[in-house]
Design an enzyme around this catalytic site. Structure first.
Site, PDB file in Angstrom:
ATOM      1  N   SER A 103      -0.124   9.103   1.925  1.00 36.04           N
ATOM      2  CA  SER A 103       0.284  10.522   1.814  1.00 36.04           C
ATOM      3  C   SER A 103       0.198  11.085   3.011  1.00 36.04           C
ATOM      4  O   SER A 103      -0.769  10.861   3.745  1.00 36.04           O
ATOM      5  CB  SER A 103      -0.423  11.208   0.597  1.00 36.04           C
ATOM      6  OG  SER A 103       0.005  12.397   0.696  1.00 36.04           O
ATOM      7  N   ASP A 146       0.854  -1.291  -0.119  1.00 32.75           N
ATOM      8  CA  ASP A 146       0.013  -0.124   0.042  1.00 32.75           C
ATOM      9  C   ASP A 146       0.815   1.307   0.112  1.00 32.75           C
ATOM     10  O   ASP A 146       2.095   1.250   0.115  1.00 32.75           O
ATOM     11  CB  ASP A 146      -1.030  -0.032   1.230  1.00 32.75           C
ATOM     12  CG  ASP A 146      -2.011   0.811   0.914  1.00 32.75           C
ATOM     13  OD1 ASP A 146      -2.169   1.562  -0.118  1.00 32.75           O
ATOM     14  OD2 ASP A 146      -2.820   1.061   2.095  1.00 32.75           O
ATOM     15  N   LYS A 173      -2.491   2.258  11.204  1.00 38.86           N
ATOM     16  CA  LYS A 173      -3.457   1.652  10.450  1.00 38.86           C
ATOM     17  C   LYS A 173      -2.854   0.824   9.433  1.00 38.86           C
ATOM     18  O   LYS A 173      -3.320  -0.183   8.899  1.00 38.86           O
ATOM     19  CB  LYS A 173      -4.077   2.868   9.599  1.00 38.86           C
ATOM     20  CG  LYS A 173      -4.893   3.784  10.658  1.00 38.86           C
ATOM     21  CD  LYS A 173      -5.975   4.508  10.089  1.00 38.86           C
ATOM     22  CE  LYS A 173      -5.066   5.798   9.526  1.00 38.86           C
ATOM     23  NZ  LYS A 173      -4.540   6.851  10.416  1.00 38.86           N
ATOM     24  N   SER A 206       0.033   7.271  13.875  1.00 42.01           N
ATOM     25  CA  SER A 206      -1.276   7.308  13.264  1.00 42.01           C
ATOM     26  C   SER A 206      -1.233   6.486  12.077  1.00 42.01           C
ATOM     27  O   SER A 206      -1.950   5.732  11.486  1.00 42.01           O
ATOM     28  CB  SER A 206      -1.808   8.833  13.196  1.00 42.01           C
ATOM     29  OG  SER A 206      -2.992   8.700  12.413  1.00 42.01           O
TER      30      SER A 206
END
Length: 436
Positions: free
Chosen positions: A83, A80, A187, A183
């Site tokens: 940005s 993946d 994910k 953060s």
């Protein structure tokens, strides 16, 4: 350690123990830690920072606050891209299907707009019927069939970060490098990736507005991801002007549709997209180097395979099956479109890219508070690249708005955000560096 003692330790510059970090993250998840306490720790970290061990511990704790995916059923590399946020940055919409067409699986879990930057999830939700938060079974089905799926963060995936993300946005702690790092990576680690490629924006439209800060963030992301066991590289790219010629939600989706079908492609946007896909292909073992990766990515774009993957993804997630045939028929449109003329001869010499982003927010295309609704129709199109020659009546941008008051307000903001000079500016590269 009590929550207030954790905050005190970091406030005073101490190092937090991984067990205390895990305890705080558990409190984030079950809401036993208050919003005020979360804000206090975020501010303490903003000023005192975190070392690599603390950042890895925070990242892993937030990853483990919910479900962690794995992909044993796939026979292709799972990679993946993320940005750090920019203006007119719709790269993900083209990158995911290009990478899928080249043989990668791309389970792209995206966020909403943060501050002046647009959110990929908000853009995808401007497509009617598109299910941006599918259940796990549908998510896996679309990945297996289309090779990519651009969706939002579910309640079961890094839920601690979902709460932290919203509080950061309203407490002036967005720019904290350790918090951005945790953060993003929590994910991505929860996605079950084999590798990750990062696009770290640098410039007046980025959260990192100077090269030193951008390099710091890129280095942190690569080091922490590697420390957490995920191979990662990062490109540092210029955000001193909007990347695409559109900024907004539906207007950026329309821009992406033109890009994928070959109707129109902004030059800098093409360069960044292909460079990032090339990095992904190398990381996934499908290209030996960046040159080969770029060649493969461009071929998938030119022969229409990437457009096919994008259309399939939209249809399988509930959107129109003929979306790319006529995007304008499906996307919502603002009732007013008004041109802002240059007013003088010369060259576009610079942008306040953050100002462009805030213009979109002022139109209703972004948020000032978490949970605010977003107007998908409004935005800007026809933004000229730096260096473009203009006459007095040349449009600097088209404002897509709901009413004349919005048009007048945004045109004033645009006058301040776009610089026109008598002489052409020096050309600047869009790819500024690489880490990893």
């Amino acid at each position: 350690m009590l929550t207030q003692e954790i905050i005190r330790t970091k406030r005073d510059g101490g190092e937090l123990d991984p067990a205390d970090i895990a305890r705080f993250v558990q409190g984030l998840t079950d809401s036993s830690v208050t919003e005020g306490q979360v804000a206090a720790l975020a501010m303490a970290v903003y000023f005192q920072g975190m070392n690599r061990a603390e950042a890895v511990a925070l990242t892993l704790a937030m990853r483990d606050s919910g479900e962690v995916l794995s992909w044993p059923e796939l026979d292709r590399p799972v990679v993946d891209k993320h940005s750090t946020g920019g203006v007119g940055d719709n790269v993900s919409l083209m990158l995911a299907p290009i990478a899928a067409a080249c043989g990668l699986a791309v389970p792209m879990i995206s966020g909403r707009g943060l501050g002046h930057t647009g959110g990929t999830l908000d853009k995808m939700e401007s497509i009617p019927g598109y299910n941006a938060v599918p259940d796990n079974a549908l998510f896996r089905k679309v990945i297996a069939s289309a090779g990519c799926a651009i969706i939002g963060q579910t309640g079961n995936l890094a839920p601690a970060d979902k709460r932290f993300y919203g509080i950061r946005d309203v407490t002036a702690t967005v720019e904290s490098v350790p918090l951005i790092t945790a953060s993003i990576l929590s994910k991505k680690l929860a996605e079950g990736l084999g590798a990750l490629v990062l696009d770290v924006k640098c410039g007046n439209g980025a959260f990192m507005d100077n090269p030193d800060r951008a390099n710091e963030l890129a280095g942190s992301l690569v080091e922490v991801a590697t420390g957490a066991g995920m191979p990662t590289t990062a490109l540092i790219t210029d955000m001193n002007q909007p990347l695409a010629s559109a900024a907004g939600n539906a207007v950026e989706v329309a821009n992406a549709a033109d890009f994928l079908t070959g109707k129109a492609r902004d030059g800098r946007l093409l360069d960044v997209t292909l460079a990032l896909v090339a990095e992904m292909l190398v990381s996934g073992g499908l290209a030996t180097d960046a040159d080969e990766g770029r060649t493969r990515a461009l071929a998938a774009l030119e022969d229409g395979k990437a457009a096919e993957q994008f259309n399939r993804m939209i249809a399988e997630l509930g959107g129109p099956s003929d979306f790319l045939r006529d995007p304008g028929r499906h996307l919502v449109r603002a009732p007013l479109i008004s041109a802002l003329s240059a007013g003088r001869e010369g060259y576009v010499s610079g942008y306040d890219a953050r100002g462009i982003g805030m213009s979109v927010v002022a139109l209703g295309g972004g948020r000032t508070r978490p949970g605010d609704p977003v107007d998908h129709a409004v935005g800007l199109t026809g933004l000229l690249p730096v260096g473009a020659r203009v006459e007095k009546d040349t449009p600097l941008a088209l404002v897509h708005a709901r009413n004349e008051d919005q048009v007048a307000m945004v045109q004033r903001q645009l006058r301040a955000a776009v610089q026109v000079s008598e002489t052409p500016p020096d050309r600047s590269p869009v790819i500024l560096g690489r880490k990893g």
